[in-house]
Design an enzyme around this catalytic site. Structure first.
Site, mmCIF file in Angstrom:
data_model
loop_
_atom_site.group_PDB
_atom_site.id
_atom_site.type_symbol
_atom_site.label_atom_id
_atom_site.label_comp_id
_atom_site.label_asym_id
_atom_site.label_seq_id
_atom_site.Cartn_x
_atom_site.Cartn_y
_atom_site.Cartn_z
ATOM 1 C CG HIS A 1 -2.242 -0.727 0.884
ATOM 2 N ND1 HIS A 1 -3.397 -0.089 0.510
ATOM 3 C CD2 HIS A 1 -2.518 -2.045 0.851
ATOM 4 C CE1 HIS A 1 -4.346 -0.971 0.287
ATOM 5 N NE2 HIS A 1 -3.840 -2.168 0.481
ATOM 6 C CG ASP B 1 -8.472 6.314 9.004
ATOM 7 O OD1 ASP B 1 -8.774 6.279 10.205
ATOM 8 O OD2 ASP B 1 -8.251 7.378 8.392
ATOM 9 C CD GLU C 1 -9.755 9.569 11.015
ATOM 10 O OE1 GLU C 1 -10.262 9.731 9.873
ATOM 11 O OE2 GLU C 1 -8.989 8.613 11.289
#
Length: 522
Positions: free
Chosen positions: A92, A156, A267
């Site tokens: 990623h 997340d 957030e």
């Protein structure tokens, strides 16, 4: 141990090491297993960014930590070549940070997943999990929940490897309360660039421990980590509140992070257009009736959303709805624009997975992701927002812009992660994630190139004018990396020469080009 070769140079090197190494680590080329010349090396040249494609000469699929140690020991002991090695987790990265052009990629997910939960006993006991570096965080969550436990700090997205996020920092909405994931590690097992297998902690081999955490894969490969756990809640009260004023939005965010005894997650994001409003609501199971006027292309209007959560442990003496009401009374969101929903703790932590599945169904997951994440001092957050809004077109921006506060005192300055250098005593800083997508069907090579150049210019301006620092970043040269590390560059370079003196590890980051350029900065 399975080796997959692409070109004869590395093949010859390993064979020579087999014969010439005084340690006789590798007894036979047959130990490298079957060959696959295309598929695996192709996969190792890909990452989530779909921007950089560096093909390695070989891929190692280790079956144990010993395989990794043997590889690095052999390479470190040899003067035949300067073959580089990158550890690759779930792939990623955005800019090829886990790639190794003409080098060797170690596929960490090939390691067998090992996980052992230790539940606290007694009043002063602590709970923790010992887990292999190639395990995914979703696997850690599922296993720890069987014991009523969970890690305190998350990212997340949970389909990332433990070693991968600990090599960066690992941040999410819990960071203000418990610090990043690297602040919640008790112990590590590391294979250094010299192939030494070392156990380290804050009290044992501490220099290596601090180096590796946030160290961008430059000092060693994480094969096991001991992670703090806490009691997991039964449910989560998940709340979203909308704003049309940036100052009010940030003021309320800072209010929420000042209440860690009540609030468990904070957030927020910028609502640029209909797409950003709807795509960010995929994982939120409540009905949001917010229907804003986004203005015109010439005169756009943007909005802001705070997302926070309170853990519900189903305790008799605690009414979670009253807690949320008490918190929300102190906030200044747009009238009637507060939405809440009850979800399981697992579903809350899995929320981004829902967005991923939606994008996959639309064919919008495997596209270019020119993402930019930056840490911004509180004193410069308004200027940063203004610069950002001048650099994008809200009408056609595809993606999400996250923005939320962190607290500096939750970070350990001995670790390698870099934060903005500020002279004030203000503990608040912000993370801003410009999570933009560029579909190849509508954005060709020139379009992507221009977008990246524009992003690079913006990041440099934010660094020079505001003191912002990139997170998960990519720098165009070693000189830019020195500027990024600032006064901490000397320490970072010394640690490199101590734990990876042959400069084998992490070539995809582009921090060090060769021993001469690195040592000259010491």
């Amino acid at each position: 141990m399975e080796f997959i070769f692409l070109c004869s140079r590395v093949n010859v090197l390993i064979l020579l090491l087999t014969v010439c190494s005084p340690y006789k680590f590798i007894q036979s080329p047959m130990e490298f297993g079957p060959l696959n010349l295309l598929q695996t090396t192709h996969e190792a040249s890909l990452d989530f960014g779909r921007i950089v494609f560096n093909t390695p000469s070989a891929v190692l699929k280790p079956q144990s930590k010993t395989d990794i140690a043997l590889l690095l020991s052999s390479l470190s002991a040899s003067s035949l070549s300067r073959v580089t090695v990158s550890a690759r987790g779930a792939g990623h990265s955005i800019h090829g940070q886990a790639q190794a052009l003409d080098g060797i990629v170690v596929e960490m997910e090939s390691l067998p997943v090992e996980m052992e939960i230790h539940k606290r006993e007694g009043k002063d006991g602590i709970s923790f999990v010992d887990v292999s570096g190639g395990a995914l965080w979703i696997e850690v969550l599922k296993e720890s929940l069987k014991f009523g436990l969970a890690p305190r700090s998350w990212t997340d997205y949970l389909y990332l490897t433990v070693g991968g996020t600990l090599s960066n920092a690992g941040i999410s909405g819990q960071t203000f309360k418990f610090g990043p994931q690297i602040s919640n590690v008790l112990q590590l097992e590391i294979v250094t660039g010299q192939g030494e297998l070392v156990t380290c902690s804050r009290t044992e081999n501490s220099e290596l421990f601090y180096s590796v955490l946030g160290g961008l894969g430059q000092f060693g490969i994480i094969t096991k980590a001991r992670i703090l756990l806490q009691d997991a809640p039964e449910k989560v009260k998940w709340i979203r509140a909308f704003y049309d004023d940036f100052d009010t939005f940030t003021k309320d965010q800072e209010l929420l992070v000042s209440m860690p005894d009540l609030v468990d997650y904070v957030e927020g994001f910028i609502v640029l257009n209909e797409q950003s409003l709807h795509s960010s609501s995929v994982g939120f199971p409540g009905n949001i009736g917010f229907t804003p006027d986004f203005g015109t292309r010439e005169k756009p209007k943007v909005y802001y959303c705070i997302e926070f959560a309170v853990h519900d442990y189903q305790l008799e003496h605690m009414n979670i709805d009253e807690v949320v009401r008490d918190i929300s009374r102190q906030m200044s969101y747009m009238q009637s624009q507060l939405y809440s929903v009850d979800v399981s703790y697992f579903d809350f932590l899995e929320r981004v997975r829902m967005e991923e599945l939606s994008l996959r169904r639309q064919g919008l997951w495997d596209v270019h992701h020119p993402w930019l994440n930056m840490f911004v001092p509180k004193s410069g957050i308004v200027e940063f927002k203004d610069l950002l809004m001048e650099s994008i077109s809200p009408d056609d921006f595809m993606g999400l812009i996250l923005i939320y506060p962190l607290l500096r005192d939750k970070w350990d300055g001995n670790m390698s992660a870099v934060l903005p250098e500020v002279g004030s005593t203000d503990q608040v800083m912000y993370v801003v994630g410009v999570l933009q997508s560029a579909n190849p069907d509508t954005c060709n090579h020139r379009c992507l190139h221009d977008l990246l150049q524009h992003q690079r210019s913006f990041a440099q301006t934010a660094h020079d004018q505001i003191g912002a620092k990139q997170y998960l970043g990519h720098q165009p040269s070693p000189l830019h990396w020195r500027s990024h590390f600032g006064r901490r560059w000397g320490q970072f370079a010394r640690r490199k020469s101590q734990f990876d003196p042959n400069y084998i590890l992490g070539p995809g980051q582009g921090i060090f080009t060769n021993p001469h350029s690195a040592s000259s900065a010491l």
